[in-house]
Design an enzyme around this catalytic site. Structure first.
Site, short mmCIF file in Angstrom:
data_model
loop_
_atom_site.label_atom_id
_atom_site.label_comp_id
_atom_site.label_asym_id
_atom_site.label_seq_id
_atom_site.Cartn_x
_atom_site.Cartn_y
_atom_site.Cartn_z
CE1 TYR A 25 -4.24 -1.52 1.07
CE2 TYR A 25 -2.74 -3.14 1.70
CZ TYR A 25 -4.11 -2.78 1.50
OH TYR A 25 -5.05 -3.62 1.43
CE1 TYR A 59 -5.27 -4.81 4.73
CE2 TYR A 59 -5.17 -7.07 4.75
CZ TYR A 59 -5.06 -6.07 4.07
OH TYR A 59 -5.06 -6.12 2.72
#
Length: 414
Positions: A220, A407
């Site tokens: 990311y 997550y």
């Protein structure tokens, strides 16, 4: 698969009178939520029928994201539905967060003892459907004009058209797994439900490319030009994204322009992003949506019918599986005489969903450049504050652990 006319009751009773087809649970929508719910019910001996408006080929052709939380993997394994996942899924210890051309690894195993698995939603749907076909489940494709009727009564009915002929299916419960645009949520009276929605000022341009992934775990990246992400679908296929304006046209993004943006935004010293043939590309707007209730009488919503998340936190598919895991257990308890689970399904599902929404929003705002801010100084301030936030997250054990816990996935059931 059996015809939809071969349900729980014969076509005629002992005196020869025609009986209306019936089942215990009518599931509207053959996406991952509907198919998974069917398996959970089947393994407990609960009769069900799945009604799907599209063709089988269309259902199998829908391409969606696919990062499974530990809870999703465990759910599939617990019910013997993980054979293809074990063969094709890619297990990851964590993710990389990248900013200012530096990459930082967040190791979920070290932090919370859990992993995530990359496994495309398309592959999951194909496997779940193949298992339904093996079992002979009642799955009706091309069921048109579907409408739940009488869901506030004791015995709802789902009316639909199949091959041009009107059909009716009586049931104990209706479950809407028919997505954001489906009929179930829209059939609830306006004074019985409220939708909470937020649109984000950016979208994702996503590609599939025939090239082995250039990274071990997902990346990311926050870059001054915008967000970028490196994911994968298999050892031979990469999945990559770049942030674009929500109104942009895919026609304005040539393959060369896409690779140039990815090289710029994902670039770090000593690392190479390998390029390959792009086989699919599309632009997806980003938004959040949650309903005020996921129950209306004897009809229950699950998955995208009740909530949408931006894809940054990889929560959409997992939220759908969490919903049906909770709902299946509540239905089984109801059949055993305990009605508490069904009565509290909406509150429990939404309690988890709002935590998921917060995490997805947090990841989205932290990693995307806010080009919509008109003032250059304000945009620069926003970007620098995001860098500071990422420096804190990657430098703090407590912050990394919080990210890893969310997550890798919150518990499916309370």
């Amino acid at each position: 698969m059996r015809s939809h006319r071969s349900l729980d009751h014969p076509a005629r009773n002992a005196k020869g009178a025609t009986l209306r087809p019936s089942t215990s649970v009518a599931i509207i929508g053959a996406g991952p939520a509907g198919l998974m719910l069917g398996h959970l019910l089947a393994q407990a001996g609960v009769p069900f029928t799945i009604l799907e408006a599209q063709t089988r080929e269309h259902v199998l052709g829908r391409i969606r994201a696919g990062v499974l939380e530990q809870g999703s993997v465990d759910l599939l394994a617990e019910h013997g539905l993980d054979a293809d996942l074990r063969a094709r899924g890619l297990t990851h210890r964590g993710i990389h967060l990248q900013f200012e051309r530096e990459r930082h690894h967040v190791d979920f195993v070290d932090l919370v003892g859990r992993t995530v698995t990359v496994y495309g939603q398309q592959a999951l749907v194909a496997h779940l459907l193949a298992e339904h076909e093996r079992l002979g489940s009642n799955v009706v494709f091309e069921a048109h004009d579907v409408q739940p009727v009488g869901v506030t009564g004791s015995r709802p009915t789902v009316v639909f058209t199949k091959d041009g002929a009107p059909e009716q299916l009586e049931c104990d419960f209706v479950v809407g797994t028919d997505g954001y645009h489906g009929v179930c949520r829209r059939s609830i009276p306006a004074d019985g439900i409220v939708g909470y929605e937020r649109a984000y000022p950016f979208g994702w341009l996503g590609i599939l490319a025939d090239v082995p992934p250039s990274t071990d775990d997902l990346v990311y990246a926050l870059h001054r030009d915008g967000f970028a992400m490196h994911s994968m679908r298999s050892p031979e296929v990469s999945r990559l994204y770049v942030q674009v304006a929500p109104g942009e046209s895919i026609d304005d993004w040539s393959d060369a322009r896409i690779w140039d943006a990815l090289q710029t935004r994902l670039g770090v010293d000593g690392w190479t992003l390998e390029e390959g043939r792009i086989t699919e590309k599309s632009i997806t707007p980003m938004r959040s949506f949650v309903v005020s209730t996921m129950q209306h009488g004897r009809m229950f919503l699950a998955g995208d019918a009740g909530h949408i998340v931006p894809p940054t936190g990889a929560k959409g598919l997992n939220s759908a599986l969490a919903d049906v895991a909770l709902l299946a257990r509540a239905i089984l308890e109801h059949r055993g005489g305990d009605h508490t689970g069904l009565e509290r399904y909406s509150a429990r599902a939404l309690a988890r969903q709002w935590k998921v929404q917060h995490f997805s929003q947090w990841m989205t705002e932290m990693l995307h450049v806010h080009q919509e801010v008109p003032d250059a100084s304000a945009r620069a301030f926003r970007y620098r504050s995001q860098v500071g936030q990422l420096e804190y997250v990657t430098g703090s054990q407590a912050a990394r652990q919080s990210l890893a816990e969310q997550y890798a996935g919150l518990p499916f059931t309370p």
